[in-house]
Write a protein that holds these residues in place. Structure first.
Motif, PDB file in Angstrom:
ATOM      1  N   GLU A 157       0.760  -1.118  -0.013  1.00  0.00           N
ATOM      2  CA  GLU A 157       0.102  -0.105  -0.090  1.00  0.00           C
ATOM      3  C   GLU A 157       1.177   1.182  -0.205  1.00  0.00           C
ATOM      4  OE1 GLU A 157      -3.611  -1.886   2.176  1.00  0.00           O
ATOM      5  OE2 GLU A 157      -2.283  -1.120   3.403  1.00  0.00           O
ATOM      6  N   ARG A 158       1.964   1.372   0.337  1.00  0.00           N
ATOM      7  CA  ARG A 158       3.366   2.244   0.431  1.00  0.00           C
ATOM      8  C   ARG A 158       2.958   2.621  -0.878  1.00  0.00           C
ATOM      9  NH1 ARG A 158       5.346   4.461   5.236  1.00  0.00           N
ATOM     10  NH2 ARG A 158       4.938   3.406   7.336  1.00  0.00           N
ATOM     11  N   ASP A 159       3.580   1.245  -1.600  1.00  0.00           N
ATOM     12  CA  ASP A 159       3.998   1.577  -2.983  1.00  0.00           C
ATOM     13  C   ASP A 159       3.408   1.985  -3.463  1.00  0.00           C
ATOM     14  OD1 ASP A 159       6.522   0.301  -2.346  1.00  0.00           O
ATOM     15  OD2 ASP A 159       6.321  -1.473  -2.515  1.00  0.00           O
ATOM     16  N   VAL A 160       2.342   1.541  -3.694  1.00  0.00           N
ATOM     17  CA  VAL A 160       1.201   2.121  -4.191  1.00  0.00           C
ATOM     18  C   VAL A 160       0.734   4.182  -4.212  1.00  0.00           C
ATOM     19  CG1 VAL A 160      -2.033   2.137  -5.074  1.00  0.00           C
ATOM     20  CG2 VAL A 160      -0.313   0.171  -4.711  1.00  0.00           C
ATOM     21  N   MET A 161       1.081   4.590  -2.421  1.00  0.00           N
ATOM     22  CA  MET A 161       0.911   5.876  -1.976  1.00  0.00           C
ATOM     23  C   MET A 161       1.602   6.040  -3.033  1.00  0.00           C
ATOM     24  SD  MET A 161       0.042   6.979   1.435  1.00  0.00           S
ATOM     25  CE  MET A 161       2.004   6.076   2.215  1.00  0.00           C
ATOM     26  N   ARG A 162       2.973   5.751  -2.742  1.00  0.00           N
ATOM     27  CA  ARG A 162       4.287   6.918  -3.134  1.00  0.00           C
ATOM     28  C   ARG A 162       3.870   6.933  -4.860  1.00  0.00           C
ATOM     29  NH1 ARG A 162       8.229   5.198  -6.380  1.00  0.00           N
ATOM     30  NH2 ARG A 162       7.664   2.965  -4.973  1.00  0.00           N
ATOM     31  N   LEU A 163       3.234   6.503  -5.158  1.00  0.00           N
ATOM     32  CA  LEU A 163       3.108   6.363  -6.886  1.00  0.00           C
ATOM     33  C   LEU A 163       1.736   6.667  -7.185  1.00  0.00           C
ATOM     34  CD1 LEU A 163       4.109   3.159  -8.150  1.00  0.00           C
ATOM     35  CD2 LEU A 163       5.071   5.286  -8.250  1.00  0.00           C
ATOM     36  N   VAL A 164       0.765   7.097  -6.697  1.00  0.00           N
ATOM     37  CA  VAL A 164      -0.957   7.700  -6.952  1.00  0.00           C
ATOM     38  C   VAL A 164       0.046   9.445  -6.514  1.00  0.00           C
ATOM     39  CG1 VAL A 164      -2.191   8.327  -5.650  1.00  0.00           C
ATOM     40  CG2 VAL A 164      -1.744   6.006  -5.249  1.00  0.00           C
ATOM     41  N   VAL A 165       0.843   9.582  -5.061  1.00  0.00           N
ATOM     42  CA  VAL A 165       1.051  11.306  -5.162  1.00  0.00           C
ATOM     43  C   VAL A 165       1.905  11.567  -5.965  1.00  0.00           C
ATOM     44  CG1 VAL A 165       2.294  12.382  -3.023  1.00  0.00           C
ATOM     45  CG2 VAL A 165       1.083  10.528  -2.461  1.00  0.00           C
ATOM     46  N   GLU A 166       2.938  10.171  -6.968  1.00  0.00           N
ATOM     47  CA  GLU A 166       3.308  11.142  -8.183  1.00  0.00           C
ATOM     48  C   GLU A 166       2.579  11.681  -9.371  1.00  0.00           C
ATOM     49  OE1 GLU A 166       6.325   8.717  -8.862  1.00  0.00           O
ATOM     50  OE2 GLU A 166       7.510   8.262  -6.486  1.00  0.00           O
ATOM     51  N   GLY A 167       1.382  10.713  -9.297  1.00  0.00           N
ATOM     52  CA  GLY A 167       0.864  11.702 -10.278  1.00  0.00           C
ATOM     53  C   GLY A 167       0.314  10.263 -10.796  1.00  0.00           C
ATOM     54  N   LEU A 168       0.626   8.840 -10.053  1.00  0.00           N
ATOM     55  CA  LEU A 168       0.507   7.993 -12.267  1.00  0.00           C
ATOM     56  C   LEU A 168      -0.467   7.733 -11.837  1.00  0.00           C
ATOM     57  CD1 LEU A 168       3.887   8.293 -11.623  1.00  0.00           C
ATOM     58  CD2 LEU A 168       3.954   5.842 -12.736  1.00  0.00           C
ATOM     59  N   PRO A 169      -1.319   7.744 -13.366  1.00  0.00           N
ATOM     60  CA  PRO A 169      -2.271   6.410 -13.290  1.00  0.00           C
ATOM     61  C   PRO A 169      -2.518   4.776 -13.013  1.00  0.00           C
ATOM     62  CG  PRO A 169      -2.177   6.912 -15.468  1.00  0.00           C
ATOM     63  CD  PRO A 169      -0.730   8.075 -14.189  1.00  0.00           C
ATOM     64  N   ASP A 175       2.263  -1.085 -13.918  1.00  0.00           N
ATOM     65  CA  ASP A 175       2.978  -1.954 -15.122  1.00  0.00           C
ATOM     66  C   ASP A 175       4.577  -1.387 -13.970  1.00  0.00           C
ATOM     67  OD1 ASP A 175       1.682  -2.195 -17.707  1.00  0.00           O
ATOM     68  OD2 ASP A 175       2.498  -0.305 -18.349  1.00  0.00           O
ATOM     69  N   GLN A 176       4.794  -0.964 -13.335  1.00  0.00           N
ATOM     70  CA  GLN A 176       5.406  -0.328 -12.743  1.00  0.00           C
ATOM     71  C   GLN A 176       5.550  -1.185 -11.488  1.00  0.00           C
ATOM     72  OE1 GLN A 176       6.882   3.390 -10.573  1.00  0.00           O
ATOM     73  NE2 GLN A 176       6.919   4.887 -12.388  1.00  0.00           N
ATOM     74  N   LEU A 177       5.007  -2.200 -10.640  1.00  0.00           N
ATOM     75  CA  LEU A 177       5.029  -2.665  -9.207  1.00  0.00           C
ATOM     76  C   LEU A 177       4.127  -4.208  -9.905  1.00  0.00           C
ATOM     77  CD1 LEU A 177       1.943  -0.825  -7.220  1.00  0.00           C
ATOM     78  CD2 LEU A 177       4.941  -0.361  -7.088  1.00  0.00           C
ATOM     79  N   ASP A 178       4.443  -4.165 -11.333  1.00  0.00           N
ATOM     80  CA  ASP A 178       4.480  -5.317 -11.773  1.00  0.00           C
ATOM     81  C   ASP A 178       3.279  -6.298 -11.019  1.00  0.00           C
ATOM     82  OD1 ASP A 178       4.840  -7.692 -13.758  1.00  0.00           O
ATOM     83  OD2 ASP A 178       6.697  -9.034 -11.972  1.00  0.00           O
ATOM     84  N   ILE A 179       1.644  -5.325 -11.250  1.00  0.00           N
ATOM     85  CA  ILE A 179       0.546  -5.961 -10.307  1.00  0.00           C
ATOM     86  C   ILE A 179      -0.168  -6.026 -11.624  1.00  0.00           C
ATOM     87  CG2 ILE A 179       1.512  -6.232  -8.208  1.00  0.00           C
ATOM     88  CD1 ILE A 179      -0.078  -3.427  -7.595  1.00  0.00           C
ATOM     89  N   SER A 180      -1.743  -6.484 -11.481  1.00  0.00           N
ATOM     90  CA  SER A 180      -2.612  -5.575 -12.216  1.00  0.00           C
ATOM     91  C   SER A 180      -3.167  -4.875 -11.719  1.00  0.00           C
ATOM     92  CB  SER A 180      -3.522  -7.066 -12.288  1.00  0.00           C
ATOM     93  OG  SER A 180      -4.300  -6.872 -10.737  1.00  0.00           O
ATOM     94  N   VAL A 181      -4.467  -3.956 -12.245  1.00  0.00           N
ATOM     95  CA  VAL A 181      -4.642  -2.721 -12.495  1.00  0.00           C
ATOM     96  C   VAL A 181      -5.826  -3.166 -11.325  1.00  0.00           C
ATOM     97  CG1 VAL A 181      -5.977  -0.750 -13.679  1.00  0.00           C
ATOM     98  CG2 VAL A 181      -4.704  -2.470 -15.000  1.00  0.00           C
ATOM     99  N   ARG A 182      -6.529  -4.077 -10.912  1.00  0.00           N
ATOM    100  CA  ARG A 182      -7.469  -4.693  -9.996  1.00  0.00           C
ATOM    101  C   ARG A 182      -7.186  -4.227  -9.251  1.00  0.00           C
ATOM    102  NH1 ARG A 182     -11.740  -2.794  -7.677  1.00  0.00           N
ATOM    103  NH2 ARG A 182     -12.804  -4.881  -6.799  1.00  0.00           N
ATOM    104  N   THR A 183      -6.266  -4.689  -9.236  1.00  0.00           N
ATOM    105  CA  THR A 183      -5.219  -5.177  -8.376  1.00  0.00           C
ATOM    106  C   THR A 183      -4.258  -3.469  -7.289  1.00  0.00           C
ATOM    107  OG1 THR A 183      -4.059  -6.999  -8.118  1.00  0.00           O
ATOM    108  CG2 THR A 183      -3.335  -6.062  -6.130  1.00  0.00           C
TER     109      THR A 183
END
Length: 211
Positions: A157-169, A175-183
């Motif tokens: 969740e921290r990994d996702v939060m960091r990228l969300v804050v950077e403005g990534l869709p 793609d960066q975390l190698d997980i599904s969009v649904r995840t």
């Protein structure tokens, strides 16, 4: 605005007439006070409380010159411990000590008041110092809440939060975390819930305030 009943003014002065006069003056404005005849007595009070950072709104009226530990030496200790930030310090000073008091204000004291002082002007400054104390304690409380919320996040969740804050869709995050969009969507939703925000912008502002 805080309630006067939720605050405390600490008077540290070796002159009993000053301590009693200030306590009386504060009572006329419905402000509570505690008096100490020396810096050592005030430090002893802090020791009994474990020198923890204050939770109650307060400010300190501190005489510059006192036998034993001086007001300036006590101020340095209060600055180092963070107590002077939670409880702003107003120096009570004689004419000869004004330059020293001015220098202390530059280093973090709230203000100084030259003896003999104007009662109303001093109490006005005390009330302003108490308001500042209230604001700082509230800000510290909010930071603790944010830290607690951050502590509830998983590593992913921290990994996702960091990228969300950077403005990534979501697609690029996946793609960066190698997980599904649904995840990503699930983690993003959990981050928003735990951090109690509704948007990436709100989350970014919250983290910026924490920094």
């Amino acid at each position: 605005m805080h309630s006067p009943l939720d605050s405390m003014v600490y008077i540290v002065d070796d002159d009993i007439s000053v301590r009693e006069g200030m306590a009386w003056l504060l009572r006329t404005r419905r402000l509570m006070s505690e008096s100490f005849e020396s810096a050592e007595a005030f430090m002893q009070m802090l020791d009994t409380r474990g020198k923890v950072l204050p939770e109650q709104v307060g400010c300190i009226l501190l005489d510059v010159r006192m036998p034993g530990l001086s007001g300036l030496a006590l101020f340095e200790q209060l600055m180092a411990s963070g107590i002077a930030k939670a409880w702003p310090v107003i120096f009570l000073t004689g004419h000869a000590d004004v330059p020293t008091a001015v220098d202390s204000v530059k280093r973090g004291a709230f203000d100084f008041c030259e003896k003999p002082f104007s009662d109303n002007a001093l109490v006005d400054r005390i009330e302003q110092a108490l308001n500042l104390s209230h604001e700082r304690l509230m800000a510290r409380h909010q930071q603790h809440l944010l830290q607690s919320r951050l502590g509830e996040l998983t590593e992913r969740e921290r990994d996702v939060m960091r990228l969300v804050v950077e403005g990534l869709p979501n697609k690029l995050i996946a793609d960066q975390l190698d997980i599904s969009v649904r995840t990503v969507e699930v983690h993003r939703s959990r981050v928003f819930d735990k951090m109690e925000v509704k948007s990436a912008v709100e989350l970014a502002n919250l983290l910026r305030a924490l920094d």
